[in-house]
Scaffold this motif. Structure first.
Motif, short mmCIF file in Angstrom:
data_model
loop_
_atom_site.label_atom_id
_atom_site.label_comp_id
_atom_site.label_asym_id
_atom_site.label_seq_id
_atom_site.Cartn_x
_atom_site.Cartn_y
_atom_site.Cartn_z
N ALA A 217 0.03 3.19 -2.05
CA ALA A 217 -0.55 1.85 -1.92
C ALA A 217 -1.22 1.68 -0.56
CB ALA A 217 0.53 0.80 -2.11
N ILE A 218 -0.61 2.26 0.48
CA ILE A 218 -1.22 2.18 1.81
C ILE A 218 -2.58 2.86 1.79
CG2 ILE A 218 -1.04 3.03 4.18
CD1 ILE A 218 1.98 2.65 3.97
N LEU A 219 -2.63 4.04 1.15
CA LEU A 219 -3.90 4.75 1.05
C LEU A 219 -4.90 3.95 0.21
CD1 LEU A 219 -2.85 8.46 0.66
CD2 LEU A 219 -4.31 7.50 2.41
N ASP A 220 -4.39 3.19 -0.73
CA ASP A 220 -5.27 2.36 -1.55
C ASP A 220 -5.69 1.09 -0.80
OD1 ASP A 220 -5.83 3.72 -3.81
OD2 ASP A 220 -4.17 2.93 -5.00
N GLY A 221 -5.22 0.94 0.42
CA GLY A 221 -5.66 -0.18 1.23
C GLY A 221 -4.82 -1.44 1.07
N ALA A 222 -3.65 -1.32 0.45
CA ALA A 222 -2.81 -2.50 0.27
C ALA A 222 -2.11 -2.84 1.57
CB ALA A 222 -1.79 -2.25 -0.83
N ALA A 226 0.43 -7.29 -0.05
CA ALA A 226 0.05 -6.75 -1.36
C ALA A 226 1.09 -5.75 -1.84
CB ALA A 226 -1.32 -6.08 -1.28
N ALA B 73 -6.43 3.74 4.72
CA ALA B 73 -7.34 3.36 3.64
C ALA B 73 -8.80 3.43 4.07
CB ALA B 73 -7.00 1.95 3.17
N PHE B 98 -6.45 -0.40 -8.71
CA PHE B 98 -5.75 -1.07 -7.61
C PHE B 98 -6.47 -0.92 -6.26
CE2 PHE B 98 -2.28 -1.34 -4.41
CZ PHE B 98 -1.89 -2.64 -4.67
N GLY B 99 -6.81 0.32 -5.94
CA GLY B 99 -7.46 0.56 -4.64
C GLY B 99 -8.78 -0.17 -4.53
N GLN B 102 -8.20 -3.84 -3.95
CA GLN B 102 -7.83 -4.13 -2.57
C GLN B 102 -9.07 -4.14 -1.69
OE1 GLN B 102 -4.74 -5.09 -1.69
NE2 GLN B 102 -4.32 -4.89 -3.86
N ARG B 150 -11.89 6.06 -6.26
CA ARG B 150 -12.19 5.54 -4.92
C ARG B 150 -13.35 6.27 -4.29
NH1 ARG B 150 -7.46 5.95 -1.49
NH2 ARG B 150 -8.94 5.06 -0.02
#
Ligand SMILES: Nc1ncnc2c1ncn2[C@@H]1O[C@H](COP(=O)(O)OP(=O)(O)OP(=O)(O)O)[C@@H](O)[C@H]1O
Ligand SMILES: [Mg+2]
Lengths: 313, 341
Positions: A217-222, A226, B73, B98-99, B102, B150
């Motif tokens: 999730a961190i890599l996904d920018g959350a 979030a 990210a 999801f990504g 965000q 992504r």
């Protein structure tokens, strides 16, 4: 003997005992709720013993529902207290569990301290809160307000800015024994006592949260929020359901806190109302009891509907 | 699209140094594989590139931009985890979206990209399922799909196939190779599997204790290992080392200068003719794998080694045989420095 019979036979004593344990009080209550039965009545001494001859039909129910003024108030209050306590404990419990979940020095001690309110007896809890904290004169509440008022009056005597503070009113401390506020006092103290329970259950569940999912999730920018909303909260759905269920069961029968805060003035729930009836009118108390059972079942079915799903999968 | 430059990168946990002064260049579009024994720091290095692990020293640049202080990210990397790390409470579609969500990508753009990725990976029928309802291989694809949508500049894979069964591993390996060909994106891949490393890599990086032992194409590493560690690490079964005392006169005559060890891969050992024997040994156990057989041999001084052969009749168990290998495939090492000569 078929191979099913023996186990059944061996279970029988336990089952019978449990049935009696449940059925005897329930059927007695049911019976009392349909007869006239009071503890003390000089004019009608025959009403003082439980007898089928005193059959009253739904008379007790009619009396409780339409004549005794407190029933609907008690129902409403029961739900208000239970609902508020559940909401607050879940919110605070989540916050504490998430905060304490990271590693920091002294974490063990902090955790024990967080849990400790849960070990305080309900009556002691109520006495402590209402006398030492919430009391408008002697409690922390009164002392704090007094301190603020003193500060303001000092400021008012200062030259220059004094005229600005002169516009400020003197603050009145809230009394939590008053009719309107005694329910809040109960909610505050029960929340304080049960938040640790919720936090404890959430903490254990947080331990099993998958760290790689968080990293993904961190890599996904959350961001932190979030992650909490999309990963932690769904992960905690089951423990939240458990906390809600258990507390709903426990808090529908609150008694000590209500007794100590205001002796039921302005703040009654069903158990307290039953207690009041039971000082003389057993018939009305029993009728209220039966209705409390029905209410508890409605709440239970309602809860199972909305949160049972998260328990099942 | 971007290459990577690592300069003097270091990582330590308290007192333990996991990676010390590591320099590495990865070209744009390259498929790079990290191999090395367990605990050598492969995952740590990958996570440092991703930004999941802080670096204790040095700089990491993606493209031409130093990313030391840039959030994971924002680095333009996407990672596929060994455990897949799919979000369990979201459908496959939402996992992949999801990504992008965000990043506040417009909804129709998200939809287009997710559907395209699902199409590529052949998971379109699974889009409305949750990860729980997928097989291991399907989860793997979703994890890759989540990385693809992504459109990162660098893909990071940490042992992505190790939870799959053998057949699926082969299939997915080939798909990853195709994916790399089609996207042309830089990919960094950690694995324990020799075959994955050899087949996928443009460039293999052999790590040991947080240091790079050798960087090179798979064939370079196989044919010209720079030291004894790499020589034994690449190839299976591992390369045999023969010291002077195990060799015949002819064999010893090859040892010149610094060289005091000859390394010969099992597949290069064969029966010798009259004059070219290097080693005399006795086969004592045979493992027959069908297409080939592994012959476990012992020299007179009881050193054990393995020969790989397709001709079992040449290796009678218990009878002395003379073995040799073409001079072009011999590797020479120095036993003190452990380096190739
Ligand atoms: N949080 C940590 N604290 C201390 N040491 C750590 C920590 N994480 C990893 N290490 C150490 O760093 C070294 C490298 O670990 P890493 O996970 O990168 O190894 P790896 O090459 O990926 O191994 P494997 O092939 O088994 O996955 C190991 O010796 C490990 O014990
Ligand atoms: Mg690893």
């Amino acid at each position: 003997m078929s191979n099913r019979t023996l186990p059944r036979l061996l279970q029988t004593p336990a089952v019978v005992l449990l049935l009696m344990w449940m059925l005897v009080p329930l059927s007695m209550t049911l019976f009392f709720s349909f007869i006239r039965y009071v503890l003390n009545n000089l004019r009608r001494p025959e009403w003082t013993s439980p007898d089928i001859a005193n059959w009253r039909g739904f008379g007790n129910y009619e009396y409780v529902l339409y004549q005794a003024k407190d029933f609907w108030f008690a129902v409403q209050n029961s739900l208000f207290i239970v609902g508020s306590v559940i909401f607050l404990t879940v919110v605070f419990g989540l916050a504490i569990a998430v905060l304490v979940n990271r590693t920091f020095p002294g974490r063990g001690i902090v955790r024990v301290l967080f849990i400790s309110p849960f070990f305080v007896m309900p009556a002691v809890n109520a006495v402590l809160w209402i006398n030492m904290i919430l009391d408008p004169v002697l409690g922390l509440n009164g002392l704090a307000i007094e301190g603020i008022n003193n500060t303001i009056s000092t400021l008012q005597n200062l030259p220059g800015i004094g005229s600005f503070f002169a516009l400020w009113p003197e603050i009145e401390p809230l009394s939590f024994r008053a009719t309107q506020t005694s329910a809040y006092a109960v909610i505050i103290m029960v929340t304080w006592q049960w938040t640790p329970f919720a936090a404890l259950i959430f903490m254990t569940s947080l331990q099993s949260e998958d760290q790689q999912q968080k990293e993904a999730a961190i890599l996904d920018g959350a961001g932190v929020w979030a992650q909490f909303m999309h990963l932690t909260l769904p992960h905690l759905a089951r423990p939240i359901a458990i906390v809600v269920m258990i507390q709903a069961i426990f808090h529908l029968s609150l008694y000590a806190e209500i007794e100590i805060v205001s002796r039921g003035n302005g703040n009654k729930n069903l158990p307290y109302l039953i207690g009041e009836f039971a000082s003389n009118n057993i018939g009305a108390a029993s009728a209220t009891g039966i209705m409390a059972v029905i209410l508890a079942n409605i709440v239970a079915i309602f809860l199972l509907r909305i949160i049972g799903k998260s328990l099942m999968d | 699209m971007a290459g990577l430059t690592l300069r003097e990168v270091a990582k330590s946990y308290g007192d333990t140094d996991v990676i010390t002064n590591l320099d590495l260049d990865i070209q744009d579009g390259e498929f790079v594989v990290f191999v090395g024994p367990s605990g050598c720091g492969k995952s740590t290095l990958l996570r440092m590139i991703a930004g999941l692990e802080e670096i204790t020293g040095g700089t990491i640049a993606i493209g031409n931009k130093v990313v030391n202080d840039i959030a994971p990210a924002k680095r333009g990397v996407a990672m596929v985890f060994q455990t897949y790390a799919l979000y369990p409470h979201m459908t496959v579609y939402k996992n992949m979206a999801f990504g992008l969500k965000q990043a506040k990508t417009p909804a129709d753009e998200i939809d287009r990209r997710v559907k395209a990725a699902a199409e590529t990976l052949e998971i379109t029928p699974l889009l409305e399922r949750t990860p729980r309802a997928l097989s291991g291989g399907q989860r793997q694809r979703v994890a890759i799909g989540r990385a693809i949508v992504r459109e990162p500049e660098v893909f990071l894979f940490d042992e992505p196939l190790s939870n799959l069964d053998a057949a699926l591993r082969v299939q997915t390996r080939i798909e990853i190779a195709r994916l790399h060909k089609r996207l042309g994106t830089t990919m960094i891949y950690v694995t324990h599997d020799q075959v994955e490393a050899m087949t996928l890599a443009d460039k293999i990086i052999v790590l040991r204790d947080g240091n790079i032992e050798q960087v090179g194409s798979p064939i370079e590493l196989y044919e010209k290992p720079q030291n004894m560690f790499v020589a034994q690490f690449i190839g299976s079964p591992k390369m045999n080392f023969f010291k002077a005392e195990e060799l015949n006169d002819k064999g010893q005559s090859y040892l010149k200068g610094e060289a005091d060890i000859i390394g010969i891969r099992p597949e290069h050992l064969k029966l010798a003719g009259k004059t070219d024997a290097l080693i005399t040994a006795t086969p004592d156990l045979i493992e027959n794998l069908g297409e080939i057989a592994l012959v476990h041999c012992k020299t007179a001084s009881s050193m054990e080694f393995i020969a790989k052969t397709t001709d079992l009749s040449a290796f009678p168990v218990g009878k002395e045989v003379k073995l040799t290998a073409n001079t072009s495939v011999l590797n020479f090492f120095n036993s003190t420095s452990q380096q190739a000569v």
